[in-house]
Write a protein that holds these residues in place. Structure first.
Motif, PDB file in Angstrom:
ATOM      1  N   ASP A  38       0.838  -1.203   0.000  1.00  0.00           N
ATOM      2  CA  ASP A  38       0.000   0.000   0.000  1.00  0.00           C
ATOM      3  C   ASP A  38       0.874   1.255   0.000  1.00  0.00           C
ATOM      4  OD1 ASP A  38      -2.388  -1.437   0.074  1.00  0.00           O
ATOM      5  OD2 ASP A  38      -2.623  -1.231   2.250  1.00  0.00           O
ATOM      6  N   LEU A  39       1.908   1.256   0.826  1.00  0.00           N
ATOM      7  CA  LEU A  39       2.807   2.401   0.917  1.00  0.00           C
ATOM      8  C   LEU A  39       3.524   2.650  -0.408  1.00  0.00           C
ATOM      9  CD1 LEU A  39       4.166   4.603   2.605  1.00  0.00           C
ATOM     10  CD2 LEU A  39       5.847   2.892   3.302  1.00  0.00           C
ATOM     11  N   VAL A  40       4.006   1.594  -1.025  1.00  0.00           N
ATOM     12  CA  VAL A  40       4.704   1.731  -2.308  1.00  0.00           C
ATOM     13  C   VAL A  40       3.759   2.301  -3.366  1.00  0.00           C
ATOM     14  CG1 VAL A  40       5.765   0.445  -4.203  1.00  0.00           C
ATOM     15  CG2 VAL A  40       6.420  -0.047  -1.841  1.00  0.00           C
ATOM     16  N   VAL A  41       2.541   1.802  -3.414  1.00  0.00           N
ATOM     17  CA  VAL A  41       1.572   2.284  -4.394  1.00  0.00           C
ATOM     18  C   VAL A  41       1.277   3.763  -4.156  1.00  0.00           C
ATOM     19  CG1 VAL A  41      -0.839   2.093  -5.158  1.00  0.00           C
ATOM     20  CG2 VAL A  41       0.556   0.038  -4.855  1.00  0.00           C
ATOM     21  N   ARG A  42       1.078   4.159  -2.892  1.00  0.00           N
ATOM     22  CA  ARG A  42       0.821   5.572  -2.586  1.00  0.00           C
ATOM     23  C   ARG A  42       1.991   6.449  -3.013  1.00  0.00           C
ATOM     24  NH1 ARG A  42      -1.805   3.744   2.215  1.00  0.00           N
ATOM     25  NH2 ARG A  42       0.180   3.813   3.284  1.00  0.00           N
ATOM     26  N   GLU A  43       3.207   6.005  -2.720  1.00  0.00           N
ATOM     27  CA  GLU A  43       4.395   6.777  -3.092  1.00  0.00           C
ATOM     28  C   GLU A  43       4.521   6.895  -4.613  1.00  0.00           C
ATOM     29  OE1 GLU A  43       6.545   8.478  -1.109  1.00  0.00           O
ATOM     30  OE2 GLU A  43       5.212   7.949   0.545  1.00  0.00           O
ATOM     31  N   LEU A  44       4.267   5.824  -5.319  1.00  0.00           N
ATOM     32  CA  LEU A  44       4.327   5.874  -6.780  1.00  0.00           C
ATOM     33  C   LEU A  44       3.259   6.808  -7.348  1.00  0.00           C
ATOM     34  CD1 LEU A  44       5.035   2.130  -7.619  1.00  0.00           C
ATOM     35  CD2 LEU A  44       6.599   4.070  -7.897  1.00  0.00           C
ATOM     36  N   ASP A  45       2.064   6.775  -6.774  1.00  0.00           N
ATOM     37  CA  ASP A  45       1.004   7.686  -7.197  1.00  0.00           C
ATOM     38  C   ASP A  45       1.425   9.138  -6.970  1.00  0.00           C
ATOM     39  OD1 ASP A  45      -0.731   5.745  -8.129  1.00  0.00           O
ATOM     40  OD2 ASP A  45      -1.924   5.693  -6.286  1.00  0.00           O
ATOM     41  N   LEU A  46       2.037   9.383  -5.821  1.00  0.00           N
ATOM     42  CA  LEU A  46       2.506  10.732  -5.504  1.00  0.00           C
ATOM     43  C   LEU A  46       3.550  11.189  -6.524  1.00  0.00           C
ATOM     44  CD1 LEU A  46       2.953  11.197  -1.677  1.00  0.00           C
ATOM     45  CD2 LEU A  46       2.643  13.023  -3.336  1.00  0.00           C
ATOM     46  N   LEU A  47       4.488  10.327  -6.823  1.00  0.00           N
ATOM     47  CA  LEU A  47       5.508  10.663  -7.800  1.00  0.00           C
ATOM     48  C   LEU A  47       4.915  10.923  -9.183  1.00  0.00           C
ATOM     49  CD1 LEU A  47       8.388   8.197  -6.902  1.00  0.00           C
ATOM     50  CD2 LEU A  47       8.457  10.689  -6.785  1.00  0.00           C
ATOM     51  N   ARG A  48       3.983  10.086  -9.558  1.00  0.00           N
ATOM     52  CA  ARG A  48       3.359  10.227 -10.875  1.00  0.00           C
ATOM     53  C   ARG A  48       2.616  11.548 -10.976  1.00  0.00           C
ATOM     54  NH1 ARG A  48      -0.173   5.548 -11.847  1.00  0.00           N
ATOM     55  NH2 ARG A  48      -1.503   6.610 -10.378  1.00  0.00           N
ATOM     56  N   ASN A  49       1.987  11.973  -9.887  1.00  0.00           N
ATOM     57  CA  ASN A  49       1.212  13.207  -9.889  1.00  0.00           C
ATOM     58  C   ASN A  49       2.076  14.463  -9.815  1.00  0.00           C
ATOM     59  OD1 ASN A  49      -1.212  11.832 -10.107  1.00  0.00           O
ATOM     60  ND2 ASN A  49      -1.427  11.647  -7.901  1.00  0.00           N
TER      61      ASN A  49
END
Length: 51
Positions: A38-49
């Protein structure tokens, strides 16, 4: 937990079926792995945005 089991859990996490994930979270070891995913997915979403 074997590497194959971790891979299977990651695939289930990606599929995102709430009932399956709820069942998996009953196991503390699997729950920690899912929390990490979950943390990795959130971080990747943040980076993508931010790009």
């Amino acid at each position: 937990m074997t590497e194959d089991e971790r891979e299977q859990i990651a695939e289930l996490h990606f599929a995102g079926d709430p009932a399956v994930l709820a069942e998996l979270r009953r196991d503390p070891e699997i729950s920690r792995l899912l929390d990490s995913l979950d943390l990795v997915v959130r971080e990747l979403d943040l980076l993508r945005n931010t790009i």
